[in-house]
Enzyme design. Structure first.
Site, PDB file in Angstrom:
ATOM      1  N   ARG A  58       0.649  -1.193  -0.038  1.00 47.03           N
ATOM      2  CA  ARG A  58       0.108  -0.044   0.165  1.00 47.03           C
ATOM      3  C   ARG A  58       0.821   1.207  -0.092  1.00 47.03           C
ATOM      4  O   ARG A  58       0.573   2.178  -0.735  1.00 47.03           O
ATOM      5  CB  ARG A  58      -0.825   0.044   1.193  1.00 47.03           C
ATOM      6  CG  ARG A  58      -2.246  -0.758   1.443  1.00 47.03           C
ATOM      7  CD  ARG A  58      -2.633  -1.280   2.343  1.00 47.03           C
ATOM      8  NE  ARG A  58      -1.773  -2.246   3.029  1.00 47.03           N
ATOM      9  CZ  ARG A  58      -1.869  -3.431   2.524  1.00 47.03           C
ATOM     10  NH1 ARG A  58      -2.878  -3.806   1.941  1.00 47.03           N
ATOM     11  NH2 ARG A  58      -0.877  -4.254   2.980  1.00 47.03           N
ATOM     12  N   THR A  59       1.899   1.336   0.836  1.00 46.31           N
ATOM     13  CA  THR A  59       2.631   2.543   0.968  1.00 46.31           C
ATOM     14  C   THR A  59       3.178   2.910  -0.341  1.00 46.31           C
ATOM     15  O   THR A  59       2.970   3.984  -1.084  1.00 46.31           O
ATOM     16  CB  THR A  59       3.676   2.497   1.961  1.00 46.31           C
ATOM     17  OG1 THR A  59       2.763   2.035   3.231  1.00 46.31           O
ATOM     18  CG2 THR A  59       4.116   3.752   2.283  1.00 46.31           C
ATOM     19  N   LYS A  86      25.118  -7.381  -4.280  1.00 41.92           N
ATOM     20  CA  LYS A  86      26.529  -7.407  -4.416  1.00 41.92           C
ATOM     21  C   LYS A  86      27.315  -6.903  -3.200  1.00 41.92           C
ATOM     22  O   LYS A  86      28.537  -7.041  -3.083  1.00 41.92           O
ATOM     23  CB  LYS A  86      26.919  -6.597  -5.746  1.00 41.92           C
ATOM     24  CG  LYS A  86      26.555  -7.048  -6.724  1.00 41.92           C
ATOM     25  CD  LYS A  86      27.086  -6.182  -8.005  1.00 41.92           C
ATOM     26  CE  LYS A  86      26.348  -6.497  -9.357  1.00 41.92           C
ATOM     27  NZ  LYS A  86      26.720  -5.165 -10.185  1.00 41.92           N
ATOM     28  N   ARG A 108      11.875   3.605   2.725  1.00 43.11           N
ATOM     29  CA  ARG A 108      11.409   2.553   3.709  1.00 43.11           C
ATOM     30  C   ARG A 108      12.844   1.724   3.907  1.00 43.11           C
ATOM     31  O   ARG A 108      13.530   1.187   2.981  1.00 43.11           O
ATOM     32  CB  ARG A 108      10.117   1.603   3.221  1.00 43.11           C
ATOM     33  CG  ARG A 108       9.990   0.461   4.372  1.00 43.11           C
ATOM     34  CD  ARG A 108       9.029  -0.248   4.009  1.00 43.11           C
ATOM     35  NE  ARG A 108       7.593   0.574   4.182  1.00 43.11           N
ATOM     36  CZ  ARG A 108       6.512   0.085   4.488  1.00 43.11           C
ATOM     37  NH1 ARG A 108       6.104  -0.991   3.939  1.00 43.11           N
ATOM     38  NH2 ARG A 108       5.545   0.841   4.835  1.00 43.11           N
ATOM     39  N   HIS A 136       5.983   5.520  10.919  1.00 48.34           N
ATOM     40  CA  HIS A 136       5.113   5.137   9.543  1.00 48.34           C
ATOM     41  C   HIS A 136       4.505   6.648   9.678  1.00 48.34           C
ATOM     42  O   HIS A 136       3.182   6.400   9.814  1.00 48.34           O
ATOM     43  CB  HIS A 136       4.553   4.012   9.639  1.00 48.34           C
ATOM     44  CG  HIS A 136       4.228   3.928   8.167  1.00 48.34           C
ATOM     45  ND1 HIS A 136       4.340   4.648   7.170  1.00 48.34           N
ATOM     46  CD2 HIS A 136       3.675   2.756   7.769  1.00 48.34           C
ATOM     47  CE1 HIS A 136       4.204   4.042   6.023  1.00 48.34           C
ATOM     48  NE2 HIS A 136       3.434   2.918   6.269  1.00 48.34           N
TER      49      HIS A 136
HETATM   50  N1  ASP Z   1       1.313  -1.682   6.346  1.00 43.84           N
HETATM   51  C1  ASP Z   1       1.924  -1.378   7.934  1.00 43.84           C
HETATM   52  C2  ASP Z   1       3.096  -0.880   7.921  1.00 43.84           C
HETATM   53  O1  ASP Z   1       3.961  -0.969   7.094  1.00 43.84           O
HETATM   54  C3  ASP Z   1       1.415  -2.257   8.827  1.00 43.84           C
HETATM   55  C4  ASP Z   1       1.862  -3.870   9.103  1.00 43.84           C
HETATM   56  O2  ASP Z   1       2.978  -3.840   8.145  1.00 43.84           O
HETATM   57  O3  ASP Z   1       1.455  -4.256   9.930  1.00 43.84           O
HETATM   58  O4  ASP Z   1       3.749  -0.837   8.957  1.00 43.84           O
END
Ligand code: ASP
Length: 308
Positions: A58-59, A86, A108, A136
């Site tokens: 989703r993100t 590598k 991320r 987050h």
């Molecule tokens: N999608 C959310 C996160 O990236 C929640 C999860 O992974 O549980 O933190």
């Protein structure tokens, strides 16, 4: 001019309440414009790099869709086919990507506080898309945006945050963003070993009324929102601990039918066993709407950070 122009977005604690409310209104405006025109031209000529060094659905996708809807371009770093395999370090990789001059970078990474460590080395504004178990912030924006849309306000609400509060990064950022509003009560609902981290409580001390409980039943009818989270399996050092806790909390229709008043149900997703798909048919189930809201609030944030 946007107060967020050119800024790194690292923590939900960094926002002013007025900025948050401005983003909510802008997200609603962009939702309308996108539904009318499909693709807008605010970000024409701008490039966003998405660099996800931990898995994401989703993100990453909602940031990418948001940028495309704003009329900008997206370059995605594909971790599996990269020189990280590598032995190249994350820092070198990010410096290389930054050298190609993206206008904004969404990152991320699994190490807590990594985005603030490297922000000074990277020219592009960095948006934290999740730093391990720490934070987050854009998830918190979409969570509170969803509450604001669904309940028409945020002040004065009582929110239950349930599940893996120890290893989860969404409970911390959500708590921080809620602490910008007035008269908020949070119930942290989890077995003792998964309770919310001390550092989170320290950061909201005096700004939010909070209680820690083990069981949701006793507080359910006080809640305006029940925010369920999954057990963060990938962050457990001892797999037998995960197995022991697995199934220790679960929301399903039968359980909810015991209560006179059911709050709106939210979840950052992905869900595993803690939120039964049978709940989806209830009018209180808001998690798919919540995920969709992510695209609009992220479009608003990108627009403000780009200053377009
Ligand atoms: N999608 C959310 C996160 O990236 C929640 C999860 O992974 O549980 O933190």
């Amino acid at each position: 001019m946007s107060s967020l122009k050119g800024k790194d977005i690292i923590s939900a604690l960094q926002f002013e309440r007025a900025e948050v409310e401005g983003l909510f209104r802008l997200a609603d405006q962009l939702r309308k414009e996108i539904s009318e025109k499909g693709v807008l031209d605010y970000a024409k000529g701008k490039v966003m790099a998405t660099v996800f060094l931990e898995p994401s659905t989703r993100t990453k996708l909602s940031f990418q869709f948001a940028m495309v809807r704003l009329g900008g371009e997206v370059i995605d770093f594909e971790v599996s086919a990269s020189s990280l395999a590598k032995g190249e370090t994350d820092i070198d990789t990010l410096k290389i990507i930054d050298g190609y001059d993206p206008d904004v970078m969404v990152l991320r990474q699994k190490k807590p506080h990594f985005p603030e460590e490297i922000a000074g080395m990277i020219k592009a504004p960095i948006i934290n898309g999740g730093d391990g178990p720490n934070e987050h912030p854009t998830q918190a924006l979409l969570d509170v945006y969803t509450i604001w849309r669904e309940l028409g306000k945020v002040d004065g609400l009582t929110i239950g945050i349930m599940g893996d509060l120890k290893y989860g990064r969404t409970p911390s950022s959500l708590s921080y963003l809620l602490s910008k509003f007035n008269d908020i009560t949070i119930y942290y609902i989890a077995p003792d070993v998964l309770q919310i981290r001390e550092e989170v409580l320290k950061n909201i001390e005096g700004k939010v009324t909070y209680h820690q409980v083990n069981d949701v039943s006793g507080v359910m009818e006080k809640l305006d929102v029940l925010y369920v989270t999954r057990l963060q399996k990938e962050r457990f050092k001892d797999p037998s601990e995960y197995e022991r806790l697995k199934g220790s909390y679960k929301i399903d229709k039968e359980f909810l039918s015991k209560f006179k008043r059911i709050p709106i149900i939210m979840h950052p997703l992905p869900r595993v066993w803690e939120l039964d798909p049978g709940v989806d048919e209830l009018p209180q189930a808001k998690y798919f709407e919540q995920a969709k809201n992510g695209m609009y609030i992220r479009a608003a944030l990108i627009k403000e950070v780009l200053g377009v």
